[in-house]
Design an enzyme around this catalytic site. Sequence first.
Site, PDB file in Angstrom:
ATOM      1  CD  GLU A 136       2.569  -9.971  -8.659  1.00 50.62           C
ATOM      2  OE1 GLU A 136       3.752 -10.018  -9.059  1.00 50.62           O
ATOM      3  OE2 GLU A 136       2.252  -9.703  -7.494  1.00 50.62           O
ATOM      4  CG  ASN A 191       4.704  -9.457  -4.888  1.00 47.74           C
ATOM      5  OD1 ASN A 191       4.439  -8.472  -4.207  1.00 47.74           O
ATOM      6  ND2 ASN A 191       4.285 -10.673  -4.586  1.00 47.74           N
ATOM      7  CG  HIS A 238      -2.579 -12.742  -4.165  1.00 54.21           C
ATOM      8  ND1 HIS A 238      -2.975 -12.970  -5.474  1.00 54.21           N
ATOM      9  CD2 HIS A 238      -3.190 -11.589  -3.789  1.00 54.21           C
ATOM     10  CE1 HIS A 238      -3.771 -11.992  -5.871  1.00 54.21           C
ATOM     11  NE2 HIS A 238      -3.929 -11.150  -4.889  1.00 54.21           N
ATOM     12  CG  ASP A 239       1.610 -13.186  -0.439  1.00 55.80           C
ATOM     13  OD1 ASP A 239       1.744 -12.184   0.273  1.00 55.80           O
ATOM     14  OD2 ASP A 239       1.667 -13.153  -1.680  1.00 55.80           O
ATOM     15  CG  ASP A 261       4.727  -7.250   0.402  1.00 57.04           C
ATOM     16  OD1 ASP A 261       4.427  -6.483  -0.552  1.00 57.04           O
ATOM     17  OD2 ASP A 261       4.295  -8.424   0.498  1.00 57.04           O
ATOM     18  CG  ASN A 267      -1.957  -7.484  -9.460  1.00 52.00           C
ATOM     19  OD1 ASN A 267      -0.891  -7.010  -9.852  1.00 52.00           O
ATOM     20  ND2 ASN A 267      -2.050  -8.199  -8.360  1.00 52.00           N
ATOM     21  CG  ASP A 320      -1.624 -11.460  -0.074  1.00 51.77           C
ATOM     22  OD1 ASP A 320      -1.491 -10.285   0.293  1.00 51.77           O
ATOM     23  OD2 ASP A 320      -1.022 -11.917  -1.039  1.00 51.77           O
ATOM     24  CG  ASP A 321       2.363 -10.373   2.383  1.00 55.04           C
ATOM     25  OD1 ASP A 321       1.448  -9.688   1.876  1.00 55.04           O
ATOM     26  OD2 ASP A 321       3.457 -10.529   1.847  1.00 55.04           O
TER      27      ASP A 321
HETATM   28  O1  RIB Z   1      -0.080  -9.220  -6.604  1.00 57.72           O
HETATM   29  C1  RIB Z   1      -0.282  -9.811  -5.341  1.00 57.72           C
HETATM   30  C2  RIB Z   1       0.930  -9.682  -4.490  1.00 57.72           C
HETATM   31  O2  RIB Z   1       1.212  -8.308  -4.263  1.00 57.72           O
HETATM   32  C3  RIB Z   1       0.747 -10.296  -3.090  1.00 57.72           C
HETATM   33  O3  RIB Z   1       1.980 -10.766  -2.609  1.00 57.72           O
HETATM   34  C4  RIB Z   1       0.298  -9.141  -2.261  1.00 57.72           C
HETATM   35  O4  RIB Z   1       0.637  -9.297  -0.879  1.00 57.72           O
HETATM   36  C5  RIB Z   1       1.096  -8.025  -2.869  1.00 57.72           C
HETATM   37  O5  RIB Z   1       2.385  -8.058  -2.269  1.00 57.72           O
HETATM   38 CA    CA Z   2       2.833 -10.006  -0.463  1.00 62.83          CA
END
Ligand code: RIB
Ligand code: CA
Length: 326
Positions: free
Chosen positions: A163, A165, A238-239, A9, A157, A13-14
């Site tokens: 979290e 996702n 992250h990703d 998405d 978060n 970070d993707d």
């Molecule tokens: O919590 C971090 C995740 O949520 C990462 O994949 C960021 O891109 C968001 O999608």
């Molecule tokens: Ca992501």
Amino acid sequence: MEKIILDCDPGHDDAIAILLAAGNPHIDLLGITTVAGNHTIEKVTRNALSVCAAAGIRIPVARGAECPLVTPQMVGEYIHGDSGLDGPILLPATYELDPRHAVDFIVETVMTHEPKTVSLVPVGPFTNIALAVRTEPRIVERVKKVVVMGGAYTRGNVTPGAEFNIYVDPEAAEAVFRADWDVTMVGLDLTHQALATDELQERVRAIGGQISDFVLAVWDFVGSTYQKQYGFDVPPVHDACCVAALIDPDLITTALADVHVELHGEWTKGTTVVNFRDIPGMNHTNGVALRQTDFRTSVALSLDWPKFADLVVDAIERLSAPVVNR
Ligand code: RIB
Ligand code: CA
């Protein structure tokens, strides 16, 4: 060579995960599938094509689920901005979307490759993956492994426990954790170790060129929102951790656990309830005795950050090299 489908998405970070997957020679990036998460399906799909344009790569991109299975849609504009990828210049797509829906792309790719050769890497909400399992249950036995970015066993978060996702589509996440395949959960406990430090950013700056500029603009924007929202000095990547763990499994340490997603708690919905196998006295859940085989999710614990940083720099260097030298 690891054959993967990156379900994402984009998302700052993707975008780095796409570059790492496309730039590392140990990854055969069969396709990018998009899912509503950080922003609407329209925006994240456009962003995926923009990342490919910036990197000069031509990877099939298939558009996916427009919204979560049950839970009302939530986007992450507070982190990723109005476009979903604010900061860098978003180049126009250089090629058309794959005509298939992401779910059909995932199912057809897995069913047409040899069993246990294709891994799924969902780094957004798990909506497409859950829909694919329901559409063609046989993919579960054919998929090599599922390496997810999501969840946390310490803190979330979006809420103290959840979290992003998982929180966005908890029902999809629970379906993925319940399916009988090999899942590695790369949660915030791990990804918050993967920081785009000043040192890493200077290494990327030294590469120079369009992709370097793109990555630095990505980190500059998401660094500002992460500082404002969470007080981070530098942003977590992250990703890309999921892709890095497939490139070099020794990059992370893991422990086996029984993982469930809370679907009903007023204050806890979307929390990943992680019951580690080796914690004394926790060989049950909700009063039900657990078999050893129930502890089948590998939960990521620690990251070799220097190796991670080297992989990110190497991928950007490779993508930045003249095509003849790649
Ligand atoms: O919590 C971090 C995740 O949520 C990462 O994949 C960021 O891109 C968001 O999608
Ligand atoms: Ca992501």
